[in-house]
Design a protein around this motif. Sequence first.
Motif, PDB file in Angstrom:
ATOM      1  N   ASN A  25      33.327  24.644  -9.143  1.00  0.00           N
ATOM      2  CA  ASN A  25      33.300  23.398  -8.377  1.00  0.00           C
ATOM      3  C   ASN A  25      34.443  22.452  -8.735  1.00  0.00           C
ATOM      4  O   ASN A  25      34.605  21.408  -8.116  1.00  0.00           O
ATOM      5  CB  ASN A  25      31.966  22.676  -8.590  1.00  0.00           C
ATOM      6  CG  ASN A  25      30.848  23.271  -7.771  1.00  0.00           C
ATOM      7  OD1 ASN A  25      31.047  23.631  -6.617  1.00  0.00           O
ATOM      8  ND2 ASN A  25      29.675  23.406  -8.371  1.00  0.00           N
ATOM      9  N   LEU A  27      37.911  20.784  -8.767  1.00  0.00           N
ATOM     10  CA  LEU A  27      38.977  20.637  -7.779  1.00  0.00           C
ATOM     11  C   LEU A  27      40.338  20.402  -8.424  1.00  0.00           C
ATOM     12  O   LEU A  27      41.290  21.138  -8.185  1.00  0.00           O
ATOM     13  CB  LEU A  27      38.665  19.459  -6.843  1.00  0.00           C
ATOM     14  CG  LEU A  27      37.793  19.733  -5.630  1.00  0.00           C
ATOM     15  CD1 LEU A  27      37.359  18.418  -4.992  1.00  0.00           C
ATOM     16  CD2 LEU A  27      38.516  20.592  -4.619  1.00  0.00           C
ATOM     17  N   CYS A  28      40.414  19.362  -9.265  1.00  0.00           N
ATOM     18  CA  CYS A  28      41.739  18.959  -9.733  1.00  0.00           C
ATOM     19  C   CYS A  28      41.598  17.855 -10.769  1.00  0.00           C
ATOM     20  O   CYS A  28      40.602  17.123 -10.779  1.00  0.00           O
ATOM     21  CB  CYS A  28      42.554  18.441  -8.543  1.00  0.00           C
ATOM     22  SG  CYS A  28      44.302  18.156  -8.856  1.00  0.00           S
ATOM     23  N   ARG A  37      33.686  19.421  -6.542  1.00  0.00           N
ATOM     24  CA  ARG A  37      32.834  19.584  -5.369  1.00  0.00           C
ATOM     25  C   ARG A  37      31.381  19.453  -5.816  1.00  0.00           C
ATOM     26  O   ARG A  37      31.043  19.748  -6.968  1.00  0.00           O
ATOM     27  CB  ARG A  37      33.015  20.971  -4.740  1.00  0.00           C
ATOM     28  CG  ARG A  37      34.440  21.312  -4.358  1.00  0.00           C
ATOM     29  CD  ARG A  37      34.497  22.738  -3.819  1.00  0.00           C
ATOM     30  NE  ARG A  37      35.863  23.213  -3.743  1.00  0.00           N
ATOM     31  CZ  ARG A  37      36.672  23.006  -2.709  1.00  0.00           C
ATOM     32  NH1 ARG A  37      36.215  22.340  -1.664  1.00  0.00           N
ATOM     33  NH2 ARG A  37      37.904  23.471  -2.722  1.00  0.00           N
ATOM     34  N   ASP A 108      40.244  20.467  -0.026  1.00  0.00           N
ATOM     35  CA  ASP A 108      40.934  20.601  -1.306  1.00  0.00           C
ATOM     36  C   ASP A 108      41.772  19.348  -1.516  1.00  0.00           C
ATOM     37  O   ASP A 108      41.886  18.505  -0.620  1.00  0.00           O
ATOM     38  CB  ASP A 108      41.829  21.842  -1.331  1.00  0.00           C
ATOM     39  CG  ASP A 108      41.963  22.460  -2.722  1.00  0.00           C
ATOM     40  OD1 ASP A 108      41.808  21.704  -3.707  1.00  0.00           O
ATOM     41  OD2 ASP A 108      42.213  23.668  -2.824  1.00  0.00           O
ATOM     42  N   THR A 109      42.389  19.256  -2.690  1.00  0.00           N
ATOM     43  CA  THR A 109      43.331  18.161  -2.920  1.00  0.00           C
ATOM     44  C   THR A 109      44.684  18.537  -2.327  1.00  0.00           C
ATOM     45  O   THR A 109      45.025  19.714  -2.204  1.00  0.00           O
ATOM     46  CB  THR A 109      43.504  17.875  -4.419  1.00  0.00           C
ATOM     47  OG1 THR A 109      44.116  19.008  -5.049  1.00  0.00           O
ATOM     48  CG2 THR A 109      42.173  17.571  -5.074  1.00  0.00           C
ATOM     49  N   ASN A 112      46.760  20.743  -4.640  1.00  0.00           N
ATOM     50  CA  ASN A 112      46.475  22.178  -4.622  1.00  0.00           C
ATOM     51  C   ASN A 112      46.983  22.865  -3.359  1.00  0.00           C
ATOM     52  O   ASN A 112      47.293  24.062  -3.384  1.00  0.00           O
ATOM     53  CB  ASN A 112      44.969  22.417  -4.738  1.00  0.00           C
ATOM     54  CG  ASN A 112      44.426  22.083  -6.122  1.00  0.00           C
ATOM     55  OD1 ASN A 112      45.174  22.038  -7.092  1.00  0.00           O
ATOM     56  ND2 ASN A 112      43.141  21.823  -6.198  1.00  0.00           N
ATOM     57  N   LEU A 113      47.071  22.122  -2.259  1.00  0.00           N
ATOM     58  CA  LEU A 113      47.400  22.738  -0.970  1.00  0.00           C
ATOM     59  C   LEU A 113      48.894  22.790  -0.668  1.00  0.00           C
ATOM     60  O   LEU A 113      49.330  23.612   0.140  1.00  0.00           O
ATOM     61  CB  LEU A 113      46.695  21.982   0.161  1.00  0.00           C
ATOM     62  CG  LEU A 113      45.180  22.157   0.245  1.00  0.00           C
ATOM     63  CD1 LEU A 113      44.587  21.189   1.251  1.00  0.00           C
ATOM     64  CD2 LEU A 113      44.828  23.589   0.629  1.00  0.00           C
ATOM     65  N   LYS A 116      50.734  26.111  -0.677  1.00  0.00           N
ATOM     66  CA  LYS A 116      50.143  27.211   0.082  1.00  0.00           C
ATOM     67  C   LYS A 116      50.769  27.340   1.468  1.00  0.00           C
ATOM     68  O   LYS A 116      50.983  26.352   2.173  1.00  0.00           O
ATOM     69  CB  LYS A 116      48.633  27.016   0.194  1.00  0.00           C
ATOM     70  CG  LYS A 116      47.927  27.084  -1.156  1.00  0.00           C
ATOM     71  CD  LYS A 116      46.423  26.978  -1.015  1.00  0.00           C
ATOM     72  CE  LYS A 116      45.747  27.109  -2.375  1.00  0.00           C
ATOM     73  NZ  LYS A 116      44.279  27.012  -2.273  1.00  0.00           N
ATOM     74  N   VAL A 160      42.709  13.754  -1.113  1.00  0.00           N
ATOM     75  CA  VAL A 160      41.891  14.914  -0.756  1.00  0.00           C
ATOM     76  C   VAL A 160      41.853  15.031   0.763  1.00  0.00           C
ATOM     77  O   VAL A 160      41.902  14.024   1.476  1.00  0.00           O
ATOM     78  CB  VAL A 160      40.463  14.810  -1.330  1.00  0.00           C
ATOM     79  CG1 VAL A 160      40.454  15.039  -2.823  1.00  0.00           C
ATOM     80  CG2 VAL A 160      39.824  13.467  -0.990  1.00  0.00           C
ATOM     81  N   GLU A 163      38.119  19.063   6.217  1.00  0.00           N
ATOM     82  CA  GLU A 163      38.369  20.352   6.856  1.00  0.00           C
ATOM     83  C   GLU A 163      39.222  20.239   8.108  1.00  0.00           C
ATOM     84  O   GLU A 163      39.669  21.248   8.643  1.00  0.00           O
ATOM     85  CB  GLU A 163      37.035  21.040   7.162  1.00  0.00           C
ATOM     86  CG  GLU A 163      36.289  21.432   5.885  1.00  0.00           C
ATOM     87  CD  GLU A 163      35.002  22.173   6.147  1.00  0.00           C
ATOM     88  OE1 GLU A 163      34.296  21.810   7.112  1.00  0.00           O
ATOM     89  OE2 GLU A 163      34.688  23.114   5.393  1.00  0.00           O
TER      90      GLU A 163
END
Length: 337
Positions: A25, A27-28, A37, A108-109, A112-113, A116, A160, A163
């Motif tokens: 869970n 996240l960052c 989470r 996600d934060t 982190n993204l 990607k 953050v 979706e």
Amino acid sequence: MVQRKIPALPYQDLASWTDNFSESNYLCHFQFGKLYRGKIGERYVMVKIWEDSEIYNYKPGDNESRLVDEVSLLGHRNMVNHPGMLKLLGYCTEDDHLGVVYDFKPLDTLYNLILKDGLTWLQRVKVLVGLASLLNHLHTVKSPPYKPFMVRNLDCAHIVLDEDYNPKLCDFGLVSGGIFPDRTIYKCHHVIGSYGYIDITSFDEGHSSVKQDVYGFGVILFSIISKRVYTEEDRLSYAPNVFRWAWGRCFEYDREKEKDSDSKKDDSDSGDSKKPKFSVVHPSLAEDPDFDPFDGCKITALGLDCTGRNLFARPTMNEVLGSLLRLHVVKNRENLL
């Protein structure tokens, strides 16, 4: 000032909702703690825990003050309904534990993204438009007789996404202005921002203004379009932050232009002067079907303007937002932003 009562929560509830703060869970890290989470029955939440900082100036009571400020800010009548602000379900100050629970299902934060490939050009621009809109709101919200709100610690780890790739700001550990008018004597141990995002110009010149947030936004902009983030490893090795990297690329480009002045004249004569010029957009994003080369140059130039050394020449967040809304990708896909 505060529109609704935000309840106190026991620490055991926060632990239960995050499966005892499990790795799955997690996240960052943010500047002053960790994000997780969580789930309350079928309801998704996000939990933030403050911790004693190991790399930033810290004294007992700092995080308690930051928690009180955040509860006050997120309950303020001018903030509770803004789409870029998170909704608080409650807070925890039990024993030595400090945390808040947001009514939010995080994708996600941003930290982190960013690296990607799945985060498309359109989604990246959407994040920038949403963040610029929020900062513009904070800088212009009417709360007389106080000054505009200033975040002062913008960081990719403090944003953050839901979706639908809408950005939410999740840390206000250095917030000032607005309903926090007196920060001339800061009640927390003095911190000037997150490593990798610190506005040295403001620090050196002793200024405190919304242009610090403009600088932080510019660094985040460079990170998003170049797929680069500033890591703890970078800090320990004294590697250049994203701002210095982007400006270094700009200086290299200028030097190449000077060397190739004759070629530049030929290009101008043939009409090639209309081609897009300098950009730090990552090559993989330049292949995105929604990417326009002219947008790449315009958004790079915007980042340079936001992070320029002349504090007073930086644009306002309203001007930044206007520049983003004029990008081709926004005009062509406005219904998706």
